[in-house]
Design a protein around this motif. Structure first.
Motif, PDB file in Angstrom:
ATOM      1  N   ALA A 137       0.835  -1.200   0.000  1.00 56.66           N
ATOM      2  CA  ALA A 137       0.000   0.000   0.000  1.00 56.66           C
ATOM      3  C   ALA A 137       0.875   1.257   0.000  1.00 56.66           C
ATOM      4  CB  ALA A 137      -0.934  -0.002   1.204  1.00 56.66           C
ATOM      5  N   LEU A 138       1.935   1.239   0.775  1.00 54.01           N
ATOM      6  CA  LEU A 138       2.861   2.372   0.817  1.00 54.01           C
ATOM      7  C   LEU A 138       3.530   2.565  -0.544  1.00 54.01           C
ATOM      8  CD1 LEU A 138       4.367   4.565   2.360  1.00 54.01           C
ATOM      9  CD2 LEU A 138       6.016   2.822   3.076  1.00 54.01           C
ATOM     10  N   MET A 139       3.959   1.495  -1.154  1.00 52.65           N
ATOM     11  CA  MET A 139       4.604   1.569  -2.452  1.00 52.65           C
ATOM     12  C   MET A 139       3.635   2.097  -3.513  1.00 52.65           C
ATOM     13  SD  MET A 139       7.679   0.840  -1.875  1.00 52.65           S
ATOM     14  CE  MET A 139       8.420   0.534  -3.454  1.00 52.65           C
ATOM     15  N   TYR A 140       2.371   1.660  -3.489  1.00 50.87           N
ATOM     16  CA  TYR A 140       1.362   2.173  -4.421  1.00 50.87           C
ATOM     17  C   TYR A 140       1.232   3.687  -4.273  1.00 50.87           C
ATOM     18  CZ  TYR A 140      -0.530  -2.530  -5.391  1.00 50.87           C
ATOM     19  OH  TYR A 140      -0.706  -3.829  -5.771  1.00 50.87           O
ATOM     20  N   LYS A 141       1.138   4.155  -3.024  1.00 48.35           N
ATOM     21  CA  LYS A 141       0.958   5.584  -2.762  1.00 48.35           C
ATOM     22  C   LYS A 141       2.152   6.379  -3.278  1.00 48.35           C
ATOM     23  CE  LYS A 141      -2.909   5.665  -0.401  1.00 48.35           C
ATOM     24  NZ  LYS A 141      -4.082   6.355  -0.855  1.00 48.35           N
ATOM     25  N   ILE A 142       3.335   5.909  -2.996  1.00 47.96           N
ATOM     26  CA  ILE A 142       4.550   6.608  -3.453  1.00 47.96           C
ATOM     27  C   ILE A 142       4.621   6.585  -4.973  1.00 47.96           C
ATOM     28  CG2 ILE A 142       7.077   6.527  -3.484  1.00 47.96           C
ATOM     29  CD1 ILE A 142       6.898   5.465  -0.568  1.00 47.96           C
ATOM     30  N   PHE A 143       4.383   5.431  -5.558  1.00 42.04           N
ATOM     31  CA  PHE A 143       4.428   5.264  -7.010  1.00 42.04           C
ATOM     32  C   PHE A 143       3.452   6.231  -7.691  1.00 42.04           C
ATOM     33  CE2 PHE A 143       3.117   3.010 -10.946  1.00 42.04           C
ATOM     34  CZ  PHE A 143       4.361   2.915 -11.552  1.00 42.04           C
ATOM     35  N   ALA A 144       2.249   6.307  -7.171  1.00 44.16           N
ATOM     36  CA  ALA A 144       1.221   7.157  -7.773  1.00 44.16           C
ATOM     37  C   ALA A 144       1.598   8.637  -7.729  1.00 44.16           C
ATOM     38  CB  ALA A 144      -0.121   6.933  -7.085  1.00 44.16           C
ATOM     39  N   THR A 145       2.343   9.055  -6.724  1.00 44.94           N
ATOM     40  CA  THR A 145       2.689  10.474  -6.592  1.00 44.94           C
ATOM     41  C   THR A 145       3.773  10.918  -7.569  1.00 44.94           C
ATOM     42  OG1 THR A 145       4.336  10.079  -4.871  1.00 44.94           O
ATOM     43  CG2 THR A 145       2.073  10.544  -4.147  1.00 44.94           C
TER      44      THR A 145
ATOM     45  N   TYR B 146       5.881   0.289 -20.411  1.00 44.93           N
ATOM     46  CA  TYR B 146       6.677   1.485 -20.679  1.00 44.93           C
ATOM     47  C   TYR B 146       8.165   1.243 -20.907  1.00 44.93           C
ATOM     48  CZ  TYR B 146       2.508   4.086 -19.849  1.00 44.93           C
ATOM     49  OH  TYR B 146       1.236   4.576 -19.962  1.00 44.93           O
ATOM     50  N   LEU B 147       8.590   0.015 -21.070  1.00 48.67           N
ATOM     51  CA  LEU B 147      10.002  -0.278 -21.293  1.00 48.67           C
ATOM     52  C   LEU B 147      10.519   0.388 -22.560  1.00 48.67           C
ATOM     53  CD1 LEU B 147      12.447  -1.749 -20.215  1.00 48.67           C
ATOM     54  CD2 LEU B 147      11.771  -3.739 -21.522  1.00 48.67           C
ATOM     55  N   SER B 148       9.697   0.457 -23.578  1.00 53.30           N
ATOM     56  CA  SER B 148      10.139   1.050 -24.842  1.00 53.30           C
ATOM     57  C   SER B 148      10.395   2.554 -24.723  1.00 53.30           C
ATOM     58  CB  SER B 148       9.108   0.790 -25.930  1.00 53.30           C
ATOM     59  OG  SER B 148       7.887   1.410 -25.611  1.00 53.30           O
ATOM     60  N   TYR B 149       9.890   3.188 -23.660  1.00 52.35           N
ATOM     61  CA  TYR B 149      10.104   4.613 -23.479  1.00 52.35           C
ATOM     62  C   TYR B 149      11.442   4.919 -22.811  1.00 52.35           C
ATOM     63  CZ  TYR B 149       5.215   5.346 -24.661  1.00 52.35           C
ATOM     64  OH  TYR B 149       4.019   5.382 -25.311  1.00 52.35           O
ATOM     65  N   CYS B 150      12.098   3.903 -22.292  1.00 52.44           N
ATOM     66  CA  CYS B 150      13.378   4.115 -21.623  1.00 52.44           C
ATOM     67  C   CYS B 150      14.450   4.436 -22.649  1.00 52.44           C
ATOM     68  CB  CYS B 150      13.804   2.874 -20.838  1.00 52.44           C
ATOM     69  SG  CYS B 150      12.721   2.475 -19.485  1.00 52.44           S
ATOM     70  N   SER B 151      15.260   5.413 -22.359  1.00 51.48           N
ATOM     71  CA  SER B 151      16.367   5.697 -23.267  1.00 51.48           C
ATOM     72  C   SER B 151      17.613   5.007 -22.743  1.00 51.48           C
ATOM     73  CB  SER B 151      16.594   7.204 -23.372  1.00 51.48           C
ATOM     74  OG  SER B 151      16.901   7.730 -22.108  1.00 51.48           O
ATOM     75  N   ILE B 152      18.340   4.457 -23.660  1.00 56.88           N
ATOM     76  CA  ILE B 152      19.564   3.753 -23.300  1.00 56.88           C
ATOM     77  C   ILE B 152      20.690   4.777 -23.294  1.00 56.88           C
ATOM     78  CG2 ILE B 152      21.186   1.978 -24.011  1.00 56.88           C
ATOM     79  CD1 ILE B 152      18.777   0.567 -25.352  1.00 56.88           C
TER      80      ILE B 152
ATOM     81  N   GLU C  55       0.708  10.941 -19.410  1.00 55.48           N
ATOM     82  CA  GLU C  55       0.120   9.712 -19.941  1.00 55.48           C
ATOM     83  C   GLU C  55       0.258   8.535 -18.968  1.00 55.48           C
ATOM     84  OE1 GLU C  55       1.250   6.529 -23.391  1.00 55.48           O
ATOM     85  OE2 GLU C  55       1.586   8.643 -23.851  1.00 55.48           O
ATOM     86  N   VAL C  56       1.380   8.460 -18.284  1.00 56.91           N
ATOM     87  CA  VAL C  56       1.603   7.356 -17.342  1.00 56.91           C
ATOM     88  C   VAL C  56       0.646   7.455 -16.164  1.00 56.91           C
ATOM     89  CG1 VAL C  56       3.317   6.197 -15.894  1.00 56.91           C
ATOM     90  CG2 VAL C  56       4.027   7.271 -18.029  1.00 56.91           C
ATOM     91  N   GLN C  57       0.413   8.664 -15.707  1.00 53.28           N
ATOM     92  CA  GLN C  57      -0.531   8.862 -14.601  1.00 53.28           C
ATOM     93  C   GLN C  57      -1.937   8.451 -15.032  1.00 53.28           C
ATOM     94  OE1 GLN C  57      -1.252  12.951 -13.318  1.00 53.28           O
ATOM     95  NE2 GLN C  57      -0.910  12.268 -11.201  1.00 53.28           N
ATOM     96  N   ASP C  58      -2.314   8.829 -16.248  1.00 51.43           N
ATOM     97  CA  ASP C  58      -3.629   8.428 -16.776  1.00 51.43           C
ATOM     98  C   ASP C  58      -3.723   6.908 -16.845  1.00 51.43           C
ATOM     99  OD1 ASP C  58      -4.256  11.084 -17.045  1.00 51.43           O
ATOM    100  OD2 ASP C  58      -3.845  11.147 -19.209  1.00 51.43           O
ATOM    101  N   TRP C  59      -2.683   6.270 -17.357  1.00 47.80           N
ATOM    102  CA  TRP C  59      -2.655   4.806 -17.446  1.00 47.80           C
ATOM    103  C   TRP C  59      -2.891   4.179 -16.067  1.00 47.80           C
ATOM    104  CZ3 TRP C  59       1.004   1.688 -14.961  1.00 47.80           C
ATOM    105  CH2 TRP C  59       0.936   0.332 -15.278  1.00 47.80           C
TER     106      TRP C  59
END
Length: 133
Positions: A9-17, A49-55, A22-26
């Motif tokens: 639950a803590l991780m969900y809350k932190i992740f969401a913030t 979202y892996l394809s959005y990562c830049s190498i 677009e990612v927030q909408d997803w």
């Protein structure tokens, strides 16, 4: 205290913030109860979202660049500059070596570019561009 007792639950809350756009909408439009735990959310997010990562490329990546025989030297220089700009903290010595490696030996200023120890990388671009027109 509820969040402290349940790490997911803590991780969900932190992740969401930290999400934006677009990612927030997803995240907010996910089906309720479609994710059972934070590990599963991490996996789903990574797949989505892996394809959005830049190498991150290093300076020596420039040695992979090739000057196509059909490509003008000016076009090659422009393409080289674009790739160099993508590299954070690009080493100028490596950049110069990689650039000079692909110069044609019959270029008017080939010897000066190869042997010119005091020639900066920017000077190399300018010299080649000026005499390739």
């Amino acid at each position: 205290m509820t969040l402290h007792g349940n790490k997911d639950a803590l991780m969900y809350k932190i992740f969401a913030t930290i999400l934006q756009g677009e990612v927030q909408d997803w995240f907010h439009f996910m089906q309720p109860y479609s994710i059972r735990n934070f590990s599963e959310l991490s996996l789903v997010f990574t797949k989505e979202y892996l394809s959005y990562c830049s190498i991150k490329k290093k300076s020596d990546y420039l040695f992979n660049m090739k000057n196509d025989p059909e490509e003008s030297l000016c076009a090659y220089i422009k393409r080289f500059k674009v790739e160099k700009a993508k590299i954070v903290e690009c080493d100028n010595n490596i950049t110069s070596s990689a650039f000079r490696k692909e110069l044609p030996a019959d270029h008017l200023f080939f010897e000066e570019l190869i042997m010119g120890e005091n020639l900066t990388h920017a000077d190399s671009y300018a010299l080649v561009e000026m005499h390739s027109l």
